[in-house]
Design an enzyme around this catalytic site. Sequence first.
Site, PDB file in Angstrom:
ATOM      1  N   GLY A 113      10.523   6.962  -6.793  1.00  0.00           N
ATOM      2  CA  GLY A 113      10.033   8.290  -6.455  1.00  0.00           C
ATOM      3  C   GLY A 113       9.392   8.386  -5.086  1.00  0.00           C
ATOM      4  O   GLY A 113       9.215   7.383  -4.397  1.00  0.00           O
ATOM      5  N   TYR A 114       9.055   9.582  -4.702  1.00  0.00           N
ATOM      6  CA  TYR A 114       8.452   9.859  -3.385  1.00  0.00           C
ATOM      7  C   TYR A 114       9.209   9.099  -2.303  1.00  0.00           C
ATOM      8  O   TYR A 114       8.659   8.251  -1.604  1.00  0.00           O
ATOM      9  CB  TYR A 114       6.978   9.481  -3.385  1.00  0.00           C
ATOM     10  CG  TYR A 114       6.086  10.516  -4.028  1.00  0.00           C
ATOM     11  CD1 TYR A 114       6.437  11.849  -4.043  1.00  0.00           C
ATOM     12  CD2 TYR A 114       4.874  10.151  -4.598  1.00  0.00           C
ATOM     13  CE1 TYR A 114       5.618  12.802  -4.633  1.00  0.00           C
ATOM     14  CE2 TYR A 114       4.042  11.092  -5.187  1.00  0.00           C
ATOM     15  CZ  TYR A 114       4.420  12.423  -5.197  1.00  0.00           C
ATOM     16  OH  TYR A 114       3.604  13.348  -5.773  1.00  0.00           O
TER      17      TYR A 114
ATOM     18  N   GLU B  52       0.819  -1.210   0.000  1.00  0.00           N
ATOM     19  CA  GLU B  52       0.000   0.000   0.000  1.00  0.00           C
ATOM     20  C   GLU B  52       0.855   1.264   0.000  1.00  0.00           C
ATOM     21  O   GLU B  52       0.495   2.264  -0.614  1.00  0.00           O
ATOM     22  CB  GLU B  52      -0.955   0.001   1.196  1.00  0.00           C
ATOM     23  CG  GLU B  52      -2.014  -1.098   1.161  1.00  0.00           C
ATOM     24  CD  GLU B  52      -2.964  -0.967  -0.029  1.00  0.00           C
ATOM     25  OE1 GLU B  52      -2.941   0.082  -0.708  1.00  0.00           O
ATOM     26  OE2 GLU B  52      -3.729  -1.913  -0.276  1.00  0.00           O
TER      27      GLU B  52
ATOM     28  N   ASP C 137      -9.265   6.764  -1.979  1.00  0.00           N
ATOM     29  CA  ASP C 137      -8.128   7.065  -2.840  1.00  0.00           C
ATOM     30  C   ASP C 137      -8.673   7.648  -4.145  1.00  0.00           C
ATOM     31  O   ASP C 137      -9.859   7.937  -4.264  1.00  0.00           O
ATOM     32  CB  ASP C 137      -7.304   5.798  -3.095  1.00  0.00           C
ATOM     33  CG  ASP C 137      -7.991   4.879  -4.076  1.00  0.00           C
ATOM     34  OD1 ASP C 137      -9.240   4.868  -4.085  1.00  0.00           O
ATOM     35  OD2 ASP C 137      -7.314   4.196  -4.851  1.00  0.00           O
TER      36      ASP C 137
ATOM     37  N   TYR D 269      -5.506   6.742   4.429  1.00  0.00           N
ATOM     38  CA  TYR D 269      -5.634   5.683   3.435  1.00  0.00           C
ATOM     39  C   TYR D 269      -4.920   4.404   3.869  1.00  0.00           C
ATOM     40  O   TYR D 269      -5.505   3.307   3.856  1.00  0.00           O
ATOM     41  CB  TYR D 269      -5.119   6.130   2.055  1.00  0.00           C
ATOM     42  CG  TYR D 269      -5.074   4.936   1.144  1.00  0.00           C
ATOM     43  CD1 TYR D 269      -6.241   4.464   0.548  1.00  0.00           C
ATOM     44  CD2 TYR D 269      -3.905   4.202   0.978  1.00  0.00           C
ATOM     45  CE1 TYR D 269      -6.245   3.308  -0.212  1.00  0.00           C
ATOM     46  CE2 TYR D 269      -3.900   3.052   0.214  1.00  0.00           C
ATOM     47  CZ  TYR D 269      -5.062   2.615  -0.370  1.00  0.00           C
ATOM     48  OH  TYR D 269      -5.063   1.466  -1.104  1.00  0.00           O
TER      49      TYR D 269
END
Length: 403
Positions: free
Chosen positions: A110-111, A66, A167, A149
């Site tokens: 990423g992130y 997740e 989401d 989330y």
Amino acid sequence: MKGGHDDSIPGDALSECSVTNLSKLFPADAVDLKWMQAPLISWYRACKRDLPWRWTKDPYHIWVSEVMLQQTQVAAVIPYYLKFSHRFPDIFRLAGADLQDVLMIWEGMGYYARARNLHKAAGMVVNRHRGRIPDDPEAFQSLPGVGDYIAAAVLSIAFDRPLPVVDGNVKRVLARLMKVGVPVNKTSSYKIFRNLAAAMLDHDDPGTFNQAVMELGALICRPKNPDCRACPLSGKCRSHQDKAAASYPVREIKPPVPERRQAVGVVFRGSRVLIVRRPENGLLGGLWEFPSGDIDNGESPEAACVRIMREQAGLDVTVTSLLTRIRHTYSHFRLKADVFICKEASQNGPMVAENAAGFDASGSTQTSEAINGRGVWVSPDELDRYPFHRAAAGVKSLILTAS
DNA sequence: AACTCGGGGTT
DNA sequence: AACCCAGAGTT
């Protein structure tokens, strides 16, 4: 919409709404969303994709999946999930790993704060909960990187807790189904979608239901070209009835992102090249790159490169040639960077390590302070031991090809 | 409530 | 090119 009866939810409808007062905002039948549970779950069982994380109910693996799936499409996540699960098969292995090794697996996805937070949270679960992921929403959500989330997704799927996920898929499905006119990308709209999601949730099997809504959004109720003919909910979908599925969801238009210009310096000392590690927090935190920085107003790219090499590495260099130009699009700016080959003007670089001896084989930075916490000289064949962000990875490839 | 934070698949 | 993705933390 005069005269006619319009069930759609106007964009200015509500500032606040709870599950209990939904009936005041919606027509009576609008609050009754339970009808969708049976057809949706039935469709899901028949049509769901075979994804790696759907073969387990282990909360750790669900959690990992997740986190990776935040703002990242399923197809992109699969190889990363498999590598990550192999390298860190349980929460103890993750908690005991070096952050650099976690970022190595995360490289390119990423992130990167997701990886930093997950690693940190794993340590907290081991220390505070003996490695058992708490099934209490408040306890779980207090961990770094665990928001509404993640908490709802992991606890509903792994522990059958009745928590609704919201989401991008859920908001799109609900926006079309109910003709919700508030922009899905505004903070103030969140409560509406959360309350609708709570109203439709199947408490008997929340994990399956949550996944079913998201799967519907991914496969049928897609952003473009929704496949309404194959949708198990189309019979009661308001935007489908009105042939208006293309008009939903409503989205606030964002201004174009600015452009940022940078200079990058590639300098060799003998056969070794200088790389630097970015600060742990902020953009691309903890990743490696070749010294780079913004070009000031009125400054030439070459002058900026010389200045950046002095500021970041304490090195006096001259620019030899332009290696390449980088164009890269980030979430909130576009990058244009000139990458220069540099040459040292003098051979003493007091702020930089003379070699890579301060680093172990995994690339962790045990003696980083001794070398200003930033730079290290490495031979090209050692570059693969360090996690590079995407833009820097392009430069790395060029160097590897040339050497 | 807006802003920051990556990278890539789709259209 | 534009859009948007199984969002969360910071300001």
